[in-house]
Design a protein around this motif. Structure first.
Motif, mmCIF file in Angstrom:
data_model
loop_
_atom_site.group_PDB
_atom_site.id
_atom_site.type_symbol
_atom_site.label_atom_id
_atom_site.label_comp_id
_atom_site.label_asym_id
_atom_site.label_seq_id
_atom_site.Cartn_x
_atom_site.Cartn_y
_atom_site.Cartn_z
ATOM 1 N N LEU A 167 44.369 -64.526 -101.026
ATOM 2 C CA LEU A 167 43.426 -64.761 -102.367
ATOM 3 C C LEU A 167 44.284 -64.294 -103.399
ATOM 4 O O LEU A 167 43.486 -64.122 -104.533
ATOM 5 N N ASN A 168 45.384 -63.647 -103.592
ATOM 6 C CA ASN A 168 46.099 -63.255 -104.851
ATOM 7 C C ASN A 168 46.531 -64.375 -105.703
ATOM 8 O O ASN A 168 47.513 -64.737 -105.727
ATOM 9 N N CYS A 169 45.437 -64.908 -106.236
ATOM 10 C CA CYS A 169 45.651 -65.919 -107.518
ATOM 11 C C CYS A 169 44.707 -65.806 -108.506
ATOM 12 O O CYS A 169 43.612 -65.162 -108.459
ATOM 13 N N ALA A 170 45.091 -66.282 -109.531
ATOM 14 C CA ALA A 170 44.185 -66.175 -110.686
ATOM 15 C C ALA A 170 43.448 -67.299 -111.123
ATOM 16 O O ALA A 170 44.010 -68.394 -110.889
ATOM 17 N N LEU A 171 42.227 -67.076 -111.548
ATOM 18 C CA LEU A 171 41.354 -68.141 -112.009
ATOM 19 C C LEU A 171 41.850 -68.829 -113.163
ATOM 20 O O LEU A 171 42.028 -67.911 -114.282
ATOM 21 N N GLU A 172 42.198 -69.928 -113.607
ATOM 22 C CA GLU A 172 42.833 -70.514 -114.666
ATOM 23 C C GLU A 172 41.677 -71.232 -115.501
ATOM 24 O O GLU A 172 40.513 -71.382 -114.987
ATOM 25 N N GLU A 173 42.084 -71.538 -116.993
ATOM 26 C CA GLU A 173 41.103 -71.823 -117.808
ATOM 27 C C GLU A 173 40.425 -73.190 -117.215
ATOM 28 O O GLU A 173 39.233 -73.698 -117.289
ATOM 29 N N HIS A 174 41.362 -74.251 -116.463
ATOM 30 C CA HIS A 174 40.813 -75.501 -116.148
ATOM 31 C C HIS A 174 39.732 -75.350 -114.960
ATOM 32 O O HIS A 174 38.966 -76.200 -114.973
ATOM 33 N N HIS A 175 39.883 -74.299 -114.284
ATOM 34 C CA HIS A 175 39.008 -74.061 -113.291
ATOM 35 C C HIS A 175 37.634 -73.888 -113.919
ATOM 36 O O HIS A 175 36.630 -74.321 -113.598
ATOM 37 N N TRP A 176 37.565 -73.139 -114.760
ATOM 38 C CA TRP A 176 36.402 -72.761 -115.663
ATOM 39 C C TRP A 176 35.765 -74.113 -116.239
ATOM 40 O O TRP A 176 34.837 -74.407 -116.102
ATOM 41 N N GLN A 177 36.663 -74.675 -116.994
ATOM 42 C CA GLN A 177 36.019 -75.939 -117.772
ATOM 43 C C GLN A 177 35.447 -76.895 -116.572
ATOM 44 O O GLN A 177 34.473 -77.391 -117.143
ATOM 45 N N THR A 178 36.194 -77.159 -115.631
ATOM 46 C CA THR A 178 35.805 -78.131 -114.529
ATOM 47 C C THR A 178 34.216 -77.650 -114.173
ATOM 48 O O THR A 178 33.316 -78.432 -113.803
ATOM 49 N N ALA A 179 34.242 -76.220 -113.897
ATOM 50 C CA ALA A 179 33.051 -75.436 -113.096
ATOM 51 C C ALA A 179 31.911 -75.817 -114.193
ATOM 52 O O ALA A 179 30.688 -76.105 -113.805
ATOM 53 N N ARG A 180 32.314 -75.460 -115.479
ATOM 54 C CA ARG A 180 31.408 -75.487 -116.458
ATOM 55 C C ARG A 180 30.505 -76.989 -116.618
ATOM 56 O O ARG A 180 29.434 -77.127 -116.680
ATOM 57 N N THR A 181 31.537 -78.092 -116.578
ATOM 58 C CA THR A 181 31.069 -79.524 -116.747
ATOM 59 C C THR A 181 30.344 -79.676 -115.501
ATOM 60 O O THR A 181 29.177 -80.278 -115.649
ATOM 61 N N ARG A 182 30.653 -79.561 -114.362
ATOM 62 C CA ARG A 182 29.639 -79.483 -113.135
ATOM 63 C C ARG A 182 28.529 -79.123 -113.239
ATOM 64 O O ARG A 182 27.350 -79.688 -113.111
ATOM 65 N N LEU A 183 28.186 -77.712 -113.740
ATOM 66 C CA LEU A 183 26.925 -77.156 -113.868
ATOM 67 C C LEU A 183 26.139 -77.703 -115.002
ATOM 68 O O LEU A 183 24.854 -77.937 -114.536
ATOM 69 N N LEU A 184 26.622 -78.117 -115.997
ATOM 70 C CA LEU A 184 25.918 -78.534 -117.107
ATOM 71 C C LEU A 184 25.450 -79.952 -116.796
ATOM 72 O O LEU A 184 24.383 -80.439 -116.987
ATOM 73 N N ASN A 185 26.321 -80.833 -115.948
ATOM 74 C CA ASN A 185 26.133 -82.170 -115.602
ATOM 75 C C ASN A 185 24.680 -82.092 -114.580
ATOM 76 O O ASN A 185 24.013 -82.724 -114.523
ATOM 77 N N ALA A 186 24.795 -80.971 -113.625
ATOM 78 C CA ALA A 186 23.694 -80.779 -112.546
ATOM 79 C C ALA A 186 22.389 -80.481 -113.381
ATOM 80 O O ALA A 186 21.519 -81.230 -113.041
ATOM 81 N N ILE A 187 22.395 -79.663 -114.339
ATOM 82 C CA ILE A 187 21.051 -79.380 -115.144
ATOM 83 C C ILE A 187 20.752 -80.734 -115.911
ATOM 84 O O ILE A 187 19.609 -80.915 -115.869
ATOM 85 N N SER A 188 21.543 -81.470 -116.449
ATOM 86 C CA SER A 188 21.267 -82.634 -117.214
ATOM 87 C C SER A 188 20.782 -83.683 -116.183
ATOM 88 O O SER A 188 19.559 -84.431 -116.434
ATOM 89 N N LEU A 189 21.271 -83.912 -115.001
ATOM 90 C CA LEU A 189 20.658 -84.653 -113.833
ATOM 91 C C LEU A 189 19.396 -84.175 -113.336
ATOM 92 O O LEU A 189 18.478 -85.251 -112.896
ATOM 93 N N ASP A 190 19.058 -83.128 -113.318
ATOM 94 C CA ASP A 190 17.801 -82.348 -112.963
ATOM 95 C C ASP A 190 16.716 -83.067 -114.149
ATOM 96 O O ASP A 190 15.642 -82.919 -113.629
#
Length: 407
Positions: free
Chosen positions: A278-301
Motif C-alpha cells: 500500500l506504499n503509494c501516494a494518492l495523486e491529484e487525478h485520483h481526487w479529481q475523478t473521485a470528486r466528479t463521481r461524488l458530485l455527479n451522484a448528488i446531481s443524479l439523486d
C-alpha cells in the motif's frame, strides 16, 4: 406555488450568506435566525397544502405516520388493512395530541419539490424535506440526535427546542440514534422559534421539541454532509481500479490461519507486507475523478426540472435563433481535458470538443444567436441545441426565420 426567485437557500439563511454560515456554524454550533415575518416560508408550504393532500391523494404508512411521546399511537389506529392512511382517523389522533409526520414530503408537494431541488443544487449535497404538524403543547419525540444536519423552517405557530449535553460528534449517516445506547445529558439550552424563523442543528446534537400554545407546523430540511471518509473511500476506489497491483490477493502469510497466527505472535512485523503493497501516494487525478463521481451522484439523486419540456413547440433551428441559459437551471460546468461535464438537477451531460467549446461560449455570453457557433456545422448546432433543450438548460429567445433558413 413555486419559489419565484429560485434563491431558496438565501431565504433559509438570510441575512447570513452561505460562505459565512459554512465558516461559522456548519458542523459547529446551533443557530437561531429570528425574522419577525410569519409568512416568510408561505411560498413553500401552508397548512392548507396538507389538508389538500389528505383530501386528494392516497397516502401510505410509513410515508405518513403519527408520533406521540407520552403514549405512542398504534399504526392500526389510523390505517386500513393495506396500511393506507385513513384521513378521518389521522385527524382524530392529531386532535388527541399526536404529531403528524410526512417523510420525503417533496415527493407529494410541488412547491416543496422545487425548494428541495434548488437547495440541493446550490449546496451540492443530498437533501430531504420532512413535515411535522404538532398540536398545541404536545411533543412528538423524545430527546434524540440526527445523523444528518437539519434546518428547521418554522411555517406556523411556535416551538421550543431543548438542547442537551452528550450526543455524538459528527456522526456518519449510518450512525443513527439508538435509545438503548445513547442517552442525553443535562439540559444545556432552550430556544423558542416562531413562524418565519430558521433553526440550524448540527448532526449529533441531542434535542427535543415541544409545541407552544398553538399548533406548530415546520419543515425539516435534512442535509447529508459529504465527509472526508466518503472522499477517501471514493479516491481509494479510483486508485485501486487503475493500478493492477491491487488486484493481487492478500499476502498468504497474512491470510492463511497458521501464518496469520505466527504474525500475531511477532508484533511489529505482521503489517509489513501490507505496508509495502500500500506504499503509494494518492495523486491529484485520483481526487479529481473521485470528486466528479461524488458530485455527479448528488446531481443524479436530485429531481429533474421538467417545467415547459412537454408544452414546448418543435423548434426550427435557424442562424438567427436566439438561445439563452435558463435562469435557475442549477447548472455547474467543469472542463477536464477535451471534455466538459455539465451537472443540472437530475442529469449529468458530457460534452466533447468542439461542442464543449461551443457550450462554454454560450455560458460566457448567456444569450447568443446560433450563428455565433462558427466552429460547428449545421448538424452539430442542431444536435447540441436539442441536447441542451431536452435537459432544460436553454430557452429560446427569438426563433424568427432568417432569409435562407440555413443554420
Amino acid at each position: 406555488m413555486v419559489d419565484p426567485d429560485k434563491n431558496a437557500l438565501s431565504r433559509v439563511l438570510n441575512p447570513l450568506t452561505l460562505p459565512d454560515f459554512m465558516s461559522q456554524y456548519w458542523e459547529r454550533e446551533t443557530l437561531h435566525i429570528e425574522r419577525h415575518d410569519a409568512g416568510h416560508f408561505d411560498h413553500i408550504l401552508r397548512l392548507t397544502d396538507i389538508e389538500t393532500l389528505l383530501s386528494s391523494r392516497e397516502l401510505l404508512f410509513p410515508a405518513v405516520q403519527l408520533s406521540r411521546k407520552r403514549s405512542p399511537v398504534a399504526v392500526e389506529a389510523y390505517t386500513d388493512n393495506s396500511q393506507r392512511i385513513v384521513p378521518s382517523r389521522l385527524i382524530e389522533a392529531y386532535r388527541q395530541g399526536a404529531t403528524i409526520v410526512m417523510s420525503a414530503a417533496y415527493q407529494s408537494l410541488p412547491a416543496l419539490a422545487e425548494f428541495r431541488r434548488v437547495v440541493q443544487a446550490e449546496l451540492d449535497l443530498r437533501c430531504q424535506t420532512n413535515l411535522y404538524l404538532s398540536p398545541p403543547g404536545e411533543q412528538g419525540f423524545g430527546a434524540h440526535y440526527d445523523s444528518h444536519d437539519v434546518f428547521i423552517l418554522q411555517v406556523q405557530g411556535s416551538k421550543t427546542f431543548n438542547f442537551y449535553e452528550g450526543g455524538v460528534e459528527r456522526p456518519y449517516s449510518h450512525e443513527g440514534f439508538d435509545a438503548t445506547v445513547h442517552e442525553p445529558g443535562e439540559l444545556a439550552e432552550s430556544v423558542t422559534i416562531s413562524a418565519g424563523d430558521t433553526l440550524y442543528i448540527p448532526r449529533g446534537v441531542f434535542h427535543d421539541a415541544i409545541a407552544c400554545d398553538e399548533a406548530s407546523l415546520h419543515i425539516t430540511l435534512g442535509v447529508y454532509a459529504l465527509t472526508l471518509r466518503d472522499a477517501l473511500l471514493e479516491m481509494v476506489d479510483v486508485m485501486t481500479q487503475s493500478d493492477p497491483r491491487y488486484r493481487s490477493s492478500v499476502p498468504e502469510e497474512l491470510w492463511r490461519t497458521r501464518e496469520a497466527r505466527a504474525s500475531i505472535d511477532s508484533p511489529g512485523q505482521s503489517a509489513e507486507p501490507l505496508q509495502d503493497l500500500l506504499n503509494c501516494a494518492l495523486e491529484e487525478h485520483h481526487w479529481q475523478t473521485a470528486r466528479t463521481r461524488l458530485l455527479n451522484a448528488i446531481s443524479l439523486d436530485n429531481a429533474q426540472d421538467c417545467t415547459g419540456t412537454l408544452s414546448a413547440a418543435p423548434v426550427e433551428w435557424l442562424p438567427d435563433t436566439m438561445i439563452r441559459i435558463r435562469a435557475g437551471a442549477g447548472l455547474v460546468a467543469e472542463r477536464r481535458g477535451a471534455r466538459v461535464s455539465c451537472r443540472v438537477p437530475g442529469q449529468v451531460l458530457e460534452l466533447a470538443d468542439p461542442m464543449a467549446e461551443a457550450f462554454e461560449q454560450l455560458l460566457s455570453c448567456q444569450v447568443q444567436p446560433l450563428s455565433d457557433w462558427e466552429a460547428l456545422n449545421a448538424d452539430q448546432k442542431q444536435a447540441l441545441c436539442e441536447q441542451l433543450l431536452q435537459a432544460n438548460i436553454i430557452a429560446i429567445v427569438n426563433d424568427a426565420p432568417s432569409e435562407n433558413g440555413i443554420i
